[in-house]
Motif scaffolding. Sequence first.
Motif, PDB file in Angstrom:
ATOM      1  N   GLY A  45       9.795  -4.107   0.688  1.00  0.00           N
ATOM      2  CA  GLY A  45       9.494  -5.336   1.406  1.00  0.00           C
ATOM      3  C   GLY A  45       8.078  -5.400   1.935  1.00  0.00           C
ATOM      4  N   LYS A  46       7.848  -6.313   2.883  1.00  0.00           N
ATOM      5  CA  LYS A  46       6.509  -6.551   3.417  1.00  0.00           C
ATOM      6  C   LYS A  46       5.984  -5.391   4.247  1.00  0.00           C
ATOM      7  CE  LYS A  46       6.964 -11.610   3.715  1.00  0.00           C
ATOM      8  NZ  LYS A  46       6.954 -12.778   4.624  1.00  0.00           N
ATOM      9  N   ASN A  47       6.876  -4.582   4.815  1.00  0.00           N
ATOM     10  CA  ASN A  47       6.465  -3.516   5.720  1.00  0.00           C
ATOM     11  C   ASN A  47       6.647  -2.132   5.102  1.00  0.00           C
ATOM     12  OD1 ASN A  47       5.974  -4.992   8.495  1.00  0.00           O
ATOM     13  ND2 ASN A  47       7.834  -5.890   7.611  1.00  0.00           N
ATOM     14  N   ASN A  48       6.595  -2.072   3.782  1.00  0.00           N
ATOM     15  CA  ASN A  48       6.811  -0.821   3.068  1.00  0.00           C
ATOM     16  C   ASN A  48       5.820   0.256   3.504  1.00  0.00           C
ATOM     17  OD1 ASN A  48       7.732   0.991   0.936  1.00  0.00           O
ATOM     18  ND2 ASN A  48       5.802   0.481  -0.080  1.00  0.00           N
ATOM     19  N   GLN A  49       6.327   1.451   3.806  1.00  0.00           N
ATOM     20  CA  GLN A  49       5.493   2.582   4.202  1.00  0.00           C
ATOM     21  C   GLN A  49       5.414   3.656   3.115  1.00  0.00           C
ATOM     22  OE1 GLN A  49       7.868   3.234   7.859  1.00  0.00           O
ATOM     23  NE2 GLN A  49       5.953   3.058   8.980  1.00  0.00           N
ATOM     24  N   PHE A  50       6.076   3.440   1.982  1.00  0.00           N
ATOM     25  CA  PHE A  50       6.171   4.466   0.952  1.00  0.00           C
ATOM     26  C   PHE A  50       5.277   4.158  -0.236  1.00  0.00           C
ATOM     27  CE2 PHE A  50       9.801   5.566   3.380  1.00  0.00           C
ATOM     28  CZ  PHE A  50      10.183   6.845   3.034  1.00  0.00           C
ATOM     29  N   THR A  51       4.763   5.221  -0.849  1.00  0.00           N
ATOM     30  CA  THR A  51       4.185   5.128  -2.182  1.00  0.00           C
ATOM     31  C   THR A  51       5.323   5.275  -3.182  1.00  0.00           C
ATOM     32  OG1 THR A  51       2.101   6.095  -1.441  1.00  0.00           O
ATOM     33  CG2 THR A  51       2.572   6.164  -3.816  1.00  0.00           C
ATOM     34  N   ILE A  52       5.471   4.311  -4.072  1.00  0.00           N
ATOM     35  CA  ILE A  52       6.584   4.311  -5.010  1.00  0.00           C
ATOM     36  C   ILE A  52       6.076   4.768  -6.367  1.00  0.00           C
ATOM     37  CG2 ILE A  52       8.370   2.908  -6.107  1.00  0.00           C
ATOM     38  CD1 ILE A  52       8.330   1.131  -3.609  1.00  0.00           C
ATOM     39  N   VAL A  53       6.684   5.828  -6.900  1.00  0.00           N
ATOM     40  CA  VAL A  53       6.247   6.481  -8.131  1.00  0.00           C
ATOM     41  C   VAL A  53       7.275   6.214  -9.226  1.00  0.00           C
ATOM     42  CG1 VAL A  53       5.688   8.693  -9.206  1.00  0.00           C
ATOM     43  CG2 VAL A  53       5.045   8.256  -6.819  1.00  0.00           C
ATOM     44  N   ASN A  54       6.787   5.912 -10.413  1.00  0.00           N
ATOM     45  CA  ASN A  54       7.628   5.765 -11.609  1.00  0.00           C
ATOM     46  C   ASN A  54       8.487   4.503 -11.576  1.00  0.00           C
ATOM     47  OD1 ASN A  54       8.394   6.752 -14.171  1.00  0.00           O
ATOM     48  ND2 ASN A  54      10.264   7.657 -13.337  1.00  0.00           N
ATOM     49  N   ASP A  55       8.137   3.560 -10.726  1.00  0.00           N
ATOM     50  CA  ASP A  55       8.928   2.330 -10.631  1.00  0.00           C
ATOM     51  C   ASP A  55       8.017   1.173 -10.224  1.00  0.00           C
ATOM     52  OD1 ASP A  55      11.098   0.620 -10.642  1.00  0.00           O
ATOM     53  OD2 ASP A  55      11.698   1.111  -8.589  1.00  0.00           O
ATOM     54  N   PRO A  56       7.262   0.617 -11.163  1.00  0.00           N
ATOM     55  CA  PRO A  56       6.297  -0.428 -10.809  1.00  0.00           C
ATOM     56  C   PRO A  56       6.937  -1.726 -10.340  1.00  0.00           C
ATOM     57  CG  PRO A  56       6.424  -0.157 -13.195  1.00  0.00           C
ATOM     58  CD  PRO A  56       7.202   0.974 -12.598  1.00  0.00           C
ATOM     59  N   ILE A  57       8.206  -1.973 -10.692  1.00  0.00           N
ATOM     60  CA  ILE A  57       8.818  -3.253 -10.314  1.00  0.00           C
ATOM     61  C   ILE A  57       9.513  -3.193  -8.961  1.00  0.00           C
ATOM     62  CG2 ILE A  57       9.120  -4.006 -12.696  1.00  0.00           C
ATOM     63  CD1 ILE A  57      12.025  -3.146 -12.512  1.00  0.00           C
ATOM     64  N   GLY A  58       9.927  -1.996  -8.493  1.00  0.00           N
ATOM     65  CA  GLY A  58      10.599  -1.875  -7.212  1.00  0.00           C
ATOM     66  C   GLY A  58      11.955  -2.547  -7.198  1.00  0.00           C
ATOM     67  N   PHE A  59      12.643  -2.456  -6.071  1.00  0.00           N
ATOM     68  CA  PHE A  59      13.960  -3.083  -5.925  1.00  0.00           C
ATOM     69  C   PHE A  59      13.847  -4.355  -5.096  1.00  0.00           C
ATOM     70  CE2 PHE A  59      13.629   0.315  -2.686  1.00  0.00           C
ATOM     71  CZ  PHE A  59      13.764  -0.431  -1.520  1.00  0.00           C
ATOM     72  N   SER A  60      14.809  -5.250  -5.272  1.00  0.00           N
ATOM     73  CA  SER A  60      14.808  -6.492  -4.507  1.00  0.00           C
ATOM     74  C   SER A  60      16.233  -6.999  -4.345  1.00  0.00           C
ATOM     75  CB  SER A  60      13.942  -7.556  -5.185  1.00  0.00           C
ATOM     76  OG  SER A  60      14.345  -7.789  -6.521  1.00  0.00           O
TER      77      SER A  60
END
Length: 718
Positions: free
Chosen positions: A401-416
């Motif tokens: 979301g808007k307040n994400n604090q994580f670096t997301i690896v191996n998943d360019p689309i993310g969850f929603s």
Amino acid sequence: MPPRPVRRISLVIAGFSIAVLLSAGAVIPAQATTGELQYLSPQPGSKHILPETNIIIRPGGIVDPLALAGDGILAVTGSVSGQHAGRVRLHEDGRTITFRPFAPFAPGEEVRCDLQAGLTTEAGAAIAPRSFTFSIAGAEAIALRASPTISGWEDLLGAPEENLAPPDHSIAPLAVGSVTESEPLPPDFPRLTRRVSGPTSPGYLFLSSFTFAGGAQPSYIMIVDDRGAPIFYRKFPYLVLNFEPQPDGRLTYFDSKFGGFMALDQSYAVVDSFQCGNGYGTDAHELLFLPNGHFLLMSYDPQIVDMSQIVPGGRTDAIVTGLVIQELDRERDVVFQWRSWDHFQITDANFVNLTARRIDYVHGNGLDWDTDGNILLSSRYLDEITKIDRGTGDIIWRWGGKNNQFTIVNDPIGFSYQHHIRRLPNGNVTLFDNGSHHAPPYARAVEYRLDEHRKIATLVWQYQPVPPLYAVAMGSMQRLPSGNTLIGWGFSQTVVTEVTPSGEKVTELTHFPSIRSYRALRYEWPPVRDAAVRFTPGVVNLRDRAPWLAASVEPEGVGAAAIDRASVRFMDEVAADVAAPGEGAGGAAEGSAARVRFPRGALGEYLSPGQHRFHVSGLLKTGEKFRGYADVRVIGAGPSPAMRAPLAMLSARGAVPVRFSLRDGGSADATVAVFDVRGRLIRRWRAATREAGVFSWDGRDTDGTRVGSGIYFVRVKH
């Protein structure tokens, strides 16, 4: 010297009144003071609190119960309702104090709480006196609790509110406690169709069917087998959902007529119920039992908000729905309460129209109790997983979301718009990604490895069907003890899919388009006791001609003497050697574990090169079933036990599907295993004959890869 007079006072601790004797004139040693409290609810300065609220205080240590003697430790005063008397209770953890007013507060008033001197902890620290205030919601907002909506889904699905309100509650539930072959199913019972058939994990499927098609549509809770045939069902003329077993062996479901969760025992009789406290209605998305006997619930909390002060074009009279999380103890007292109003901003919402009349800005849809005793929250309209400190109520981190604090690896689309957050025993996190913001939208099941210190989330596993499948709402993902994954597709025509770790489908059920199941879960029923299993050796060499595969088995909570040894099975098929000594090969015990052994020659296709998860099951002498899993690696290219048993032989041309027949005919379902000429298992599945004794194989291995041309061996077990 005359004796000192003795004063007797009464104190309520964990629901019990006890007498405390204090000598008049006794010297109380001076103590260090601290002005900080670990946790307060309602949070100081908070607004929109309901009139029935209690007050929760956690000083941050074990509380000296003598400090709560008398009536003066906490003074509570409403600006309209005046002084409030109530029940002060020290809970079983020794750390949590609650004050339950005997009368509710007045709408719109400000409440002042004055914590008096004298509250001490076991460390000798005295909590300094302090005061705090909070505001009670106005009468208009309180009236919103009567709104006939179900968890905000009327906004989510765009359906008229009257279609989502429970129908006539004067109609009694229609109940069927069990199913027999001779008993006809109701004509409106959901018809499930099995599209894929394979070797599934043990257990039945737990579903709850409902529809938003309009009118007084019935709901069913049901336990079905892999064909969709019911083992148990119960019919209701109103909305019922979220049906699942709980760790204590009971079954629970959300009943919209009752406005909370109901619990069934193993004879399917209603034995308990669960609702939010402090005046809040109960949301249908989650009931989570905790290890300490408490439980977590959520509530949707609509309030009147002047959105013109927050966003351009916002309405002055918007109805904005917040989220409340509660932990309740065995006596149904709220011992922890967390409100989105105190921690989230309305503008944190993603892709939500903030100028609308109704705004659901959080839409919590899943909770999990983390391994460190804190809380994981899934919020659909924030596209966020939030970790909440159960001790303080503070946010530990925000992921997505808007307040994400994580670096997301191996998943360019993310969850929603995700659902069903769960922490796995290995520390990874799973969730059902509805994928509403993917382009184009599609759903998937995902697993992440979280580095919470460095704030890194790495996608390590996912399942996305081909062709893509989109579930606009609901859904679930369950990692099974076998290592397989069960995916409930929520608001989709596909009900449930089970896949192996490599992504191979082993079962899939669909239903009529108008029927939905909020979640789909698999459990053994009646409940099966967990067991710890360890195979010896942990690495099996096929060149080794050892006649036995040994295992230690320890059902949870009981010793080896409680096991009916004649019932012990490897993969539910191969019986243990009952002629072996009482504690297994060699007669040696491993603590309270039983030692059993299985003949290598009977293990057949199970012992093929590769990494396998095997299970051992059996019965206790009481008749209760147990099951446990362990991983075994098989190496070597020598002749496997599978090659020493009679097999049929066929010639396959790689990508060309083949059909083969059994000489003795037959039409029952069977387990089919295909091996190569070196005895390696290529694929194993549960199949149904298309004709008498005829099976087919699509020429693919377990990973879905087409095999090369050659000679293959087939074993079929009925």
